[in-house]
Design a protein around this motif. Structure first.
Motif: not given
Length: 601
Positions: A99-107
């Motif tokens: 996934s592109q997310f760490d929690r709800n932030v795109a990283v």
């Protein structure tokens, strides 16, 4: 009485929905003339939604809805990567999902680029090297400046889009529902947003997002799903493999609810009548055919006869092989004895040493035993078909190959030696279907409860309503009255039945006596963010070639002001000043800085 009890049972089957690949749409002509129509992308941590911001009726809903995951093995080429609905079943590929997310932030912007490729391709954009359409993109509340910089760099440098607008998904949903309720701007209220990875408390004062006082709670849908999976796997250790995360998410979405009074609701579950009425029996897939069960007497006899014939053939073959070996050994020993008779003493003694024998008497004794064994073996082969009973077995036949079960079977055993159970013995009845049922009782309300009490999951922080009370305490009494007059619930995790009533009860307990408040829930908690972004794009069209309207970032502005630049509007993030620095990050409910990206002014 039994029939009445059976009628109370609620037995449900898992849907186990398999996703089908998204179609590749053709680019509509009205999306290019007289100018390119914006593309609206709700970049959610659980699901991505994409569509056109066009006034036509066929564009009133997002064209693409898919999970924000990519199945990609190590070292695989990009063509081998599967995105969203192209993955028919997530469970076998859990360890490969990215996934592109760490929690709800795109990283992870390599995966984010794959998501954009998937969206643009399926929307019918076939132009190479650039995307000529403006992009309306959602981002996390208080998105770190570095993440926005990387996102702008990806959109402007890789796809060469002309304009980009960033907005917070829950703020888009807030303004979309306020418009439907015909509330006059500027809007004031407080948003309770709960998605897949985390939940947020977002205050809005006079149409402006107050980023200083917003808070994040690290408990949401993914934590509830993991908690429910642990509970069920501990309860049913025999069905560990069947309790998959996809089925657990289905249980959460379709069978869970929020208790208005948690402890009072648990007391109700102590009643056997209430339990039988409210428990949901989830039927797991199973095979009704048991090994060895429901076999007729004729079939059992036929199987025994086949086994008997097979064992007799094996033993006959073993006797033939044993006879050949004994005959070959006897011939060899007779040849050694002939050396003695011919007077070749040196060769005779050398052959005795090779045979590990000491004297001619020992040789003669062994020859006599082999002759007896060979004669008995020939007699058995001649009379094996008609012989009954157990013939005597010589010592030389005893050391057979170890490890073979049939070596212990007597060569001439009869079928009568196998005991058979009486046909009239009553076998215990085993209900296979009931064994493969999950009784989901108090778990239906325990898992949504972690939004209000995160401690069962191991999270050492405040719950959603306690965090709300902490945020409200930072305002004046007049501002608090204005905020609680419009408490708005949005996000996929707010769809549990009873969520609105629970929030109202908690507010009633925390607010002063006879104070007023109003709680509303989004009409479509999971989709209203996309609809709000679409409404904003229709209300803020681009002003032509000269420059961008409010909220839009042009490529020229990106090159002049950098990727961190944000053109503010009613639903966007808002930089704020803290200790002489411009901050655009977010604190958790415990006060710890979650993101730390600073631009010195």
């Amino acid at each position: 009485m039994a029939s009445k009890q059976e009628s109370v049972y609620q037995i449900f089957s898992f849907q186990d929905c398999k996703s089908s690949p998204d179609p590749i749409f053709e680019l509509p002509a009205q999306c290019l003339t007289p100018k390119p129509v914006p593309i609206v992308i709700d970049n959610g941590s659980f699901q991505t939604r994409a569509g056109w911001a066009a006034p036509a009726a066929e564009f009133d809903s997002p064209l693409l809805l898919f999970r924000s995951v990519a199945a990609r093995s190590r070292g695989a080429a990009r063509s081998e990567t599967q995105i969203g609905n192209d993955i028919p079943n997530l469970e076998p590929l859990r360890w490969l999902l990215k996934s592109q997310f760490d929690r709800n932030v795109a990283v992870n912007f390599e995966i984010q680029e794959l998501m954009f490729d998937y969206v643009f391709t399926h929307l019918g954009i076939s132009s190479e090297g650039s995307v000529a359409h403006p992009i309306v993109l959602t981002e996390a509340p208080c998105n770190p400046l570095h993440c926005r910089q990387m996102m702008s760099e990806l959109l402007f440098e890789c796809y060469r889009v002309p304009y980009v607008s960033y907005g917070v998904d829950s703020l888009y949903s807030f303004y979309h529902n306020n418009t439907r309720r015909k509330l006059q701007p500027p809007h004031t209220g407080i948003i309770l947003s709960s998605g897949y990875h985390c939940s947020h408390i977002l205050p809005v004062i006079n149409g402006r997002f107050d980023a200083v006082n917003c808070k994040r709670v690290n408990v949401a849908g993914s934590q509830a799903a993991s908690y429910l999976q642990r509970l069920l796997q501990l309860k049913y250790p025999g069905h560990l493999a069947a309790i998959t995360l996809s089925r657990v998410e289905e249980l959460l979405h379709e069978h869970s609810y929020t208790a208005v009074d948690y402890h009072e609701e648990l007391e109700k579950w102590r009643s056997p009548e209430f339990y039988e009425r409210e428990v949901h029996r989830m039927q797991l897939p199973f095979s009704g055919k048991l090994p060895g069960g429901c076999v007729s007497v004729e079939e059992r006899q036929e199987r025994r006869a086949q086994q008997l014939r097979r064992l007799q053939e094996i033993n006959a073959r073993r006797r033939e092989e044993k006879l050949l070996q004994d005959q070959e050994r006897l011939d060899r020993l007779m040849a050694v004895q002939e050396l003695l008779e011919d007077g070749l003493l040196d060769q005779f003694h050398k052959s005795l040493v090779e045979l590990n024998m000491d004297s001619a008497e020992e040789l003669q004794s062994y020859i006599n035993k082999l002759q007896l064994a060979v004669e008995q073996g020939r007699q058995k082969l001649l009379h094996s078909d008609g012989t009954e009973g157990k013939p005597e077995v010589s010592e030389l036949e005893q050391p057979m190959d170890e490890g073979d079960g049939v070596a212990l079977m007597d060569p001439d055993f009869s079928e009568d030696t196998l005991p058979e159970k009486p046909a009239n013995v009553v076998q215990p009845v085993f209900n296979v279907a009931e064994y493969h049922q999950l009784f989901v009782g108090t778990e239906r309300l325990r898992c949504p409860e972690i939004l209000f009490q995160p401690s069962p999951t191991g999270e050492d922080q405040m719950g959603l309503m306690e965090t709300l009370q902490y945020v409200l305490a930072r305002y004046t009494p007049e501002q608090q009255e204005a905020l609680v007059s419009n408490v708005f619930l949005t996000g996929g995790n707010m769809q549990y039945p009873g969520m609105k009533e629970r929030v109202e009860r908690e507010l009633l307990a925390m607010r002063p006596f006879q104070s007023h408040f109003k709680v509303t829930i989004a009409s479509r908690p999971t989709l209203d963010a996309w609809y709000g972004a679409r409404d904003w794009a229709l209300e803020h069209p681009l002003s032509g070639e000269g420059g961008a309207a409010e909220g839009w970032i042009s490529r020229q502005e990106y090159e002049e002001k950098g990727g961190e630049y944000l053109s503010e509007h009613c639903a966007s993030n808002r930089p704020f000043i803290l200790n002489g620095h411009q901050r655009n990050d977010l604190k958790s409910s415990s006060g710890n800085i979650l993101y730390y990206y600073i631009n010195v002014i």
